[in-house]
Structures are given as C-alpha cells and as structure tokens.
Design an enzyme around this catalytic site. Sequence first.
Site, PDB file in Angstrom:
ATOM      1  CD  GLU A 269      10.243   2.358  10.179  1.00 44.86           C
ATOM      2  OE1 GLU A 269       9.446   2.824   9.642  1.00 44.86           O
ATOM      3  OE2 GLU A 269       9.861   1.101   9.839  1.00 44.86           O
TER       4      GLU A 269
ATOM      5  CG  LEU B 242       8.464   3.189   4.860  1.00 40.42           C
ATOM      6  CD1 LEU B 242       8.081   2.103   3.400  1.00 40.42           C
ATOM      7  CD2 LEU B 242       7.689   4.237   5.076  1.00 40.42           C
TER       8      LEU B 242
ATOM      9  CE  LYS C 240       3.018   3.965   3.764  1.00 41.27           C
ATOM     10  NZ  LYS C 240       3.301   3.719   5.122  1.00 41.27           N
TER      11      LYS C 240
ATOM     12  CE1 TYR D 113       1.506   0.036   3.833  1.00 41.54           C
ATOM     13  CE2 TYR D 113      -0.237   2.229   4.267  1.00 41.54           C
ATOM     14  CZ  TYR D 113       0.791   1.239   4.864  1.00 41.54           C
ATOM     15  OH  TYR D 113       1.595   1.564   6.271  1.00 41.54           O
TER      16      TYR D 113
HETATM   17  N1  PDD Z   1       3.101   5.720   7.456  1.00 42.66           N
HETATM   18  N2  PDD Z   1       7.502   4.282   8.647  1.00 42.66           N
HETATM   19  C1  PDD Z   1       7.022   3.571   8.596  1.00 42.66           C
HETATM   20  C2  PDD Z   1       6.516   1.726   9.357  1.00 42.66           C
HETATM   21  C3  PDD Z   1       5.575   4.383   8.029  1.00 42.66           C
HETATM   22  O1  PDD Z   1       4.136   2.857   7.712  1.00 42.66           O
HETATM   23  C4  PDD Z   1       5.773   5.029   7.434  1.00 42.66           C
HETATM   24  C5  PDD Z   1       3.778   5.949   6.393  1.00 42.66           C
HETATM   25  C6  PDD Z   1       6.296   5.872   7.215  1.00 42.66           C
HETATM   26  C7  PDD Z   1       6.497   7.464   6.889  1.00 42.66           C
HETATM   27  O2  PDD Z   1       6.748   7.429   5.834  1.00 42.66           O
HETATM   28  P1  PDD Z   1       6.522   8.319   4.680  1.00 42.66           P
HETATM   29  O3  PDD Z   1       6.606   9.989   4.839  1.00 42.66           O
HETATM   30  O4  PDD Z   1       6.245   8.113   3.671  1.00 42.66           O
HETATM   31  O5  PDD Z   1       5.031   8.908   5.255  1.00 42.66           O
HETATM   32  C8  PDD Z   1       7.995   5.186   8.334  1.00 42.66           C
HETATM   33  C9  PDD Z   1       1.452   5.784   6.635  1.00 42.66           C
HETATM   34  C10 PDD Z   1       1.816   7.042   7.106  1.00 42.66           C
HETATM   35  C11 PDD Z   1       0.602   4.881   7.122  1.00 42.66           C
HETATM   36  O6  PDD Z   1       0.822   4.086   7.507  1.00 42.66           O
HETATM   37  O7  PDD Z   1      -0.260   5.629   6.383  1.00 42.66           O
END
Ligand code: PDD
Length: 285
Positions: A183, A207, A151, A37
Amino acid sequence: MSHAANGILWLNGQFGDFQTSRVALEDRGFQFGDGIYEVARTYNGVPFMLREHIARLFRSAAGIDLTLTMSGDELTVIARDLLIRFSSDDAEIYFQITRGAAPRNLLYADEMQPTVIVGVRPPRYVPPELRETGCHVITVPDERWARCDLKTICLLPNALAKGRAHRAGAFDALMIRDKLLTEGTASNVFLWLNEKLITPVADNRILHGITRGVVLKIAREIGYSIVERDINREELYAAQEVFLTSTSLELMPVVIIDDKTVGTGAAGDAHRDLHTAFRSFAQKH
Ligand code: PDD
C-alpha cells in the site's frame, strides 16, 4: 489563526486544543508508540463512515491487547460535540488512544488508564492540481511490522518512506514486501489492468481502508470486474491506471511510478468514473 481554528480536542475529559494540550512524559504513546488511532472526516458537516472507523479502532485496540475504557457510542458523542463546537462543514475527526502513563518499562500493567484523545480539525490539505494531473510515486521496501492491519501510532517506517518520496520529488511511496505491492504510506492502492479492478488482499499486510471498502462496494454495484489478489512490480508498471485511496485523498490518480509513465500519463476513465461515484455516495450518505 487562533488555536481553536487549528482544531479542538478532548483529552481524558478536558476540552483543549492541539497546541496547548499536554500528555505525560511517561505516556507509553511517547515512550513506545504504544497506541492506536483513527482518521475520519465529514462531508457537509456529517461524519462519513464513522461507525466503520470506530469499529476499526476497536479492532486495532484488541490487536494490541488494549482494553478501551470507553464505548464506541461515548467516543461518537464526544466527536459530535466537538464538531458542533468547531462549527465547520469540513472537518477531520481524529481519535488516538494510548495505553497510558507509567514509569518506563516494556512490561505493562493490566489496569492502566488509557490516554484518550478525540480531536476535530481542518481537513488535511491535498494540492488540488494533483487531483487533476495525477501524482508521482516511487516504490520503496515495506519495512513495517507484520500487523499492518492494525492502525497503530508506530508510523516511523511510513514517515521514512514519505520522506524518501519527498526527496525524490514524488508525492508518495508505494511499499513492496516480498516482491509484492502492499500500500501507500497512508493509503491503499488500486490498479486498472486488462478490464479488471485489482487491489491487494486485505490481510495482515495492509490496513483495511474504509475508503478501499467503499470503492469496492461502489465498483461492484456499477458492475466492475474486481479481483483482490497479490500484485507484483511488473503488473504495477503494466497497469493502465493506478490510484490511491484514503480518507483524506479520496481517490488520487497516480501517473508516474519510479519514472515510468502509467498508461497514457493522465488520470484515466476508471478513476474518473469511480471518483465521481464515490463523491456522490459521500455527499448523500
Ligand atoms: N491513513 N493504509 C494506511 C497505511 C493508512 O494509514 C491509511 C489511512 C489507509 C487508508 O485508510 P482509510 O481509507 O480508512 O483512510 C491505508 C489515514 C488517513 C492517516 O494516517 O491520516
């Protein structure tokens, strides 16, 4: 709220909404969490870093041996169409692709028809006062698999960590693997320590956040000294500032970690400086 106000979506060629659209019981996403996703968002009605999100979607697909039947351009056209129909300046854009439906069997066929969802909905709610006061987090063991750079929709360890944080009265959990910080449950993490901006290396353990990438680019331009390296628990506790980054949070200050106060206990200057620069970059991208 009407269904459409909660969001609209496109599911394998059909327009619908999040409440009434249905996928098959034997979809491998439901059976095995076999899918990927992306979450992107708009600023002033314009998708932010959409190309980067779609590129990561394709990297995630390749990483789980899933061949997408649609191009990035086709997915983008659908997202833009949904944004016009949704007609709100602030929206979250959601993509989910699973390997598709088949009688339950771990072994999958090469020629499966993926289930493709593109959705547009109101942005995730972030308590506005947290942006000012900063949030409280706990640390938990990182119990995820070894490909956190993909992801995937297998978010059970993340959900359990988030639940633990919630029960502890915290906003989120920071995960620790092999004594090193990885993270947040849905965010990346940065430290401001000894005049350096420090964040874990973007390898298979985290991620590769799009927001993380933007923050690094902005910080480099402003002239911050940046280090991408392993971070242990002692350094996390010793940091003058800590903040989380994600599409929905932007940059969120962390002021308490496991009942220890971070720096002065208030959002700090590095965070404020970088968040201001991030906002202006996002507004005029
Ligand atoms: N999540 N690390 C993890 C495990 C994440 O699921 C996400 C993002 C990030 C940050 O990635 P980005 O800056 O590309 O949004 C880091 C999204 C927002 C979610 O699961 O809703």
